[in-house]
Design a protein around this motif. Structure first.
Motif, PDB file in Angstrom:
ATOM      1  N   SER A  29      48.843  22.171  31.527  1.00  0.00           N
ATOM      2  CA  SER A  29      50.060  21.395  31.740  1.00  0.00           C
ATOM      3  C   SER A  29      50.830  21.108  30.475  1.00  0.00           C
ATOM      4  O   SER A  29      52.038  20.957  30.510  1.00  0.00           O
ATOM      5  N   VAL A  30      50.141  20.940  29.367  1.00  0.00           N
ATOM      6  CA  VAL A  30      50.846  20.495  28.164  1.00  0.00           C
ATOM      7  C   VAL A  30      51.507  21.708  27.527  1.00  0.00           C
ATOM      8  O   VAL A  30      51.029  22.298  26.576  1.00  0.00           O
ATOM      9  N   PHE A  31      52.646  22.047  28.089  1.00  0.00           N
ATOM     10  CA  PHE A  31      53.290  23.331  27.811  1.00  0.00           C
ATOM     11  C   PHE A  31      53.687  23.469  26.356  1.00  0.00           C
ATOM     12  O   PHE A  31      53.512  24.529  25.748  1.00  0.00           O
ATOM     13  N   ALA A  32      54.205  22.398  25.790  1.00  0.00           N
ATOM     14  CA  ALA A  32      54.658  22.469  24.397  1.00  0.00           C
ATOM     15  C   ALA A  32      53.504  22.801  23.462  1.00  0.00           C
ATOM     16  O   ALA A  32      53.660  23.555  22.506  1.00  0.00           O
ATOM     17  N   LEU A  33      52.324  22.225  23.729  1.00  0.00           N
ATOM     18  CA  LEU A  33      51.197  22.475  22.860  1.00  0.00           C
ATOM     19  C   LEU A  33      50.719  23.915  22.974  1.00  0.00           C
ATOM     20  O   LEU A  33      50.303  24.529  21.995  1.00  0.00           O
ATOM     21  N   LEU A  34      50.759  24.456  24.174  1.00  0.00           N
ATOM     22  CA  LEU A  34      50.322  25.827  24.362  1.00  0.00           C
ATOM     23  C   LEU A  34      51.195  26.806  23.588  1.00  0.00           C
ATOM     24  O   LEU A  34      50.722  27.800  23.049  1.00  0.00           O
ATOM     25  N   LEU A  89      61.456  33.023  25.310  1.00  0.00           N
ATOM     26  CA  LEU A  89      62.509  32.087  24.920  1.00  0.00           C
ATOM     27  C   LEU A  89      62.561  30.889  25.859  1.00  0.00           C
ATOM     28  O   LEU A  89      62.764  29.748  25.430  1.00  0.00           O
ATOM     29  N   ALA A  90      62.380  31.145  27.155  1.00  0.00           N
ATOM     30  CA  ALA A  90      62.468  30.063  28.132  1.00  0.00           C
ATOM     31  C   ALA A  90      61.387  29.019  27.896  1.00  0.00           C
ATOM     32  O   ALA A  90      61.639  27.803  28.021  1.00  0.00           O
ATOM     33  N   GLY A  91      60.175  29.478  27.562  1.00  0.00           N
ATOM     34  CA  GLY A  91      59.090  28.532  27.331  1.00  0.00           C
ATOM     35  C   GLY A  91      59.378  27.585  26.191  1.00  0.00           C
ATOM     36  O   GLY A  91      59.229  26.366  26.318  1.00  0.00           O
ATOM     37  N   ALA A  95      60.465  23.269  26.132  1.00  0.00           N
ATOM     38  CA  ALA A  95      59.856  22.231  25.302  1.00  0.00           C
ATOM     39  C   ALA A  95      60.893  21.571  24.399  1.00  0.00           C
ATOM     40  O   ALA A  95      60.944  20.343  24.268  1.00  0.00           O
ATOM     41  N   ASN A  96      61.733  22.389  23.778  1.00  0.00           N
ATOM     42  CA  ASN A  96      62.754  21.846  22.884  1.00  0.00           C
ATOM     43  C   ASN A  96      63.785  21.019  23.641  1.00  0.00           C
ATOM     44  O   ASN A  96      64.200  19.937  23.184  1.00  0.00           O
TER      45      ASN A  96
END
Length: 578
Positions: A29-34, A89-91, A95-96
């Protein structure tokens, strides 16, 4: 410089939430960290022009590494226009976008990731919030279906369906029944039952449920009580609104009660709508996830709440808090500034805004903001307290004491509760003590203790301040012992008790308590120095030097020199910690 007398004044910037239900979150779930350290995947890079996508990715990452988050957002947005199906890019764009509050870009990024089958479990909530705000009911139902497939936040489905039903003028009770089958969903059931009833104009049913919330008087439920009171005030029912707020448990509730008593309605009265109720669900989740240190997911929820309830002052307070927690203080300040003086949360927002300014070293700006607020609201003691806190943070303790005295003078004309006045006297005593205004500081601390006799914070400060000066030792030790009885799990108070035993000659006993304090706060310089002194006194010289070296890492000026001398020469009478 090492802080000697602890704990400092306890008038914090904002109230913390109570204990929360643990929300089950899988590592996916923690997409930014991945994505933060992810190498470029050949499968992802192959979509569209891989070289162009990689260049955009690298350019944006360089901007982020230089803390140019808004510039990175522009690059990601341009990249997705050029490569609308590029999941790499989408990922990162997602997060950004969440970090900088670009909700439209977050929605676009989620669409790309969903099309590629790589969406994370929280992402359908962004789609749902966007669809709900745009009254796209089919899109909202599709987002719920996607949420169920991805599992982690599927416990919210019943609530999301209920708000969708209410927004469409339908009965939400069947959807709410399903929420009772999930442990995590049940944690939010009471407040959601109340809000859905208010939004459905089943006010009498809501009042019956609210009665229990009012009597329990839990701080966690204060935002819900405020929403409900504003609703009944909008229905021209001040009696019910006043009854809901009768416990006056928090400062925002007290402020709202005063406005209702004064007959103020503009920007105060507000009926519960589906947007407000749904927004509160997201805001509650944001706060609970923040407590669990799930910062990114907390941001996702805050952004979703602001999307559906942009006119909610609590939405802006929640969003400001998540920005501040991420040290995006400029964004936080912008959110706090959207909360006007009529809001129950105005002073909380102002305090949070001041905290962000102080965090960035903008003391002059913070004081200017407060001077303006005080000029417009001279009878608000909270503003004088805030001003004193800023002056203290800047090291101007005499001026801080004057500000706290002004707060007390104003407050005493308003018949405030003893607990509030005790905190004001504690603030004054702390500033006086730090400014060297003694025994004035002692008298203020004693006044605080008389108003609130069993406050561990006040007892600890009162005892330690006297012990530091080696005066009234018997009374000082008694105060610290009582503080420890009331809050034995506090490292600061345990340190105070250990130091009290050291001062009174019970050195081995001092070691026991100081070691216990260090377990709770292993990097605290004061505890380390105290423990080093105690170790040396009982003959554990190697361990003493190790403790002093740990303390010296955070010391400045005279404290650093004293610790350096102890490390070189050992403990001498003139080098004992103050």
């Amino acid at each position: 410089m090492i802080s000697r007398t602890r704990p400092r004044t306890s008038t914090g910037w904002y109230q913390k939430e109570a204990e929360v239900q643990i929300i089950r979150i899988c590592s996916r779930s923690v997409f930014a960290l991945l994505l933060a350290g992810q190498a470029v995947s050949p499968a992802l890079a192959s979509r569209g022009d891989s070289a162009s996508a990689l260049n955009r990715y690298v350019e944006a990452r360089l901007a982020e590494s230089s803390d140019q988050l808004q510039a990175a957002t522009t690059i990601y947005a341009e990249g997705l226009k050029e490569q609308p199906d590029n999941a790499l890019l989408a990922g990162k764009a997602f997060a950004n976008a969440i970090e900088v509050g670009n909700f439209d870009l977050a929605v676009k990024a989620v669409q790309v990731l969903q099309a590629n089958g790589t969406a994370d479990p929280e992402m359908p909530l962004i789609s749902y919030a966007d669809a709900f705000a745009g009254r796209d009911w089919n899109g909202a139902r599709g987002a719920i279906a996607e949420l169920d497939v991805l599992k982690n936040f599927s416990f919210l489905s019943a609530y999301l369906e209920s708000w969708l039903d209410i927004a469409r003028g339908r009965d939400a009770r069947a959807a709410l029944v399903r929420a009772q089958a999930d442990d995590t969903a049940r944690y939010y059931l009471e407040e959601q039952l109340i809000l859905t009833r208010l939004a459905s104009r089943r006010d009498r049913e809501a009042i019956a449920l609210l009665a229990r919330v009012v009597e329990r008087n839990e701080p966690r439920m204060a935002p819900l009580r405020i929403i409900a009171a504003r609703h009944f005030w909008a229905l021209n029912d001040p009696a019910t609104a006043t009854e809901i707020l009768k416990m006056q448990a928090t400062a925002p509730e007290q402020r709202l009660l005063r406005k209702i008593a004064a007959g103020q309605k503009k920007d105060v009265a507000q009926k519960v709508t589906p947007a407000i109720g749904l927004g509160f669900l997201f805001q509650r989740l944001s706060g609970d996830l923040a407590v669990q240190q799930a910062r990114f997911l907390s941001q996702v929820m805050a952004q979703a709440g602001a999307r559906v309830a942009d006119q909610s002052d609590y939405a802006h307070l929640t969003l400001g808090r998540v920005y501040a927690a991420a040290e995006s203080h400029g964004l936080a300040i912008s959110e706090y500034e959207r909360i006007g003086p009529e809001s129950a949360y105005y002073l909380v927002a102002l305090g949070s805004q001041i905290s962000s300014l102080v965090s960035t070293g903008a003391f002059d700006q913070a004081l200017a903001r407060l001077d303006s607020a005080v000029a417009a609201n001279a009878d608000a003691p909270e503003l004088h307290i805030l001003r004193g806190q800023v002056l203290q943070a800047e090291g101007q303790n005499r001026d801080a004491a004057a500000a706290f005295e002004a707060a007390i003078t104003v407050a005493e004309t308003q018949n405030p509760p003893d607990a509030l006045m005790a905190n004001y006297w504690l603030a004054l005593g702390g500033a006086q003590e730090q400014a060297g205004l003694w025994p004035e500081g002692l008298q203020s601390l004693q006044k605080a203790n008389a108003l609130l006799p069993d406050s561990p914070t006040i007892l600890n400060y009162l005892g330690y301040a006297q012990l530091e000066r080696r005066e009234n030792k018997e009374a000082a030790v008694a105060a610290i012992k009582r503080a420890h009885e009331l809050r034995s799990n506090s490292p600061a108070i345990t340190d105070s008790l250990g130091w009290a035993y050291f001062i009174t000659g019970e050195h081995q006993r001092a070691v026991t308590y100081l070691e216990s304090a260090l377990e709770g706060q292993p990097q605290d310089p004061t505890i380390n120095e105290h423990l080093g002194d105690a170790y040396w006194t009982v003959g554990r010289q190697y361990e003493a030097r190790y403790a002093w070296k740990s303390a010296k890492l955070f010391a400045e000026g005279d404290d650093a020199q004293r610790l350096a001398s102890k490390i070189d020469l050992g403990l001498r009478p003139e080098l004992v910690s103050p």
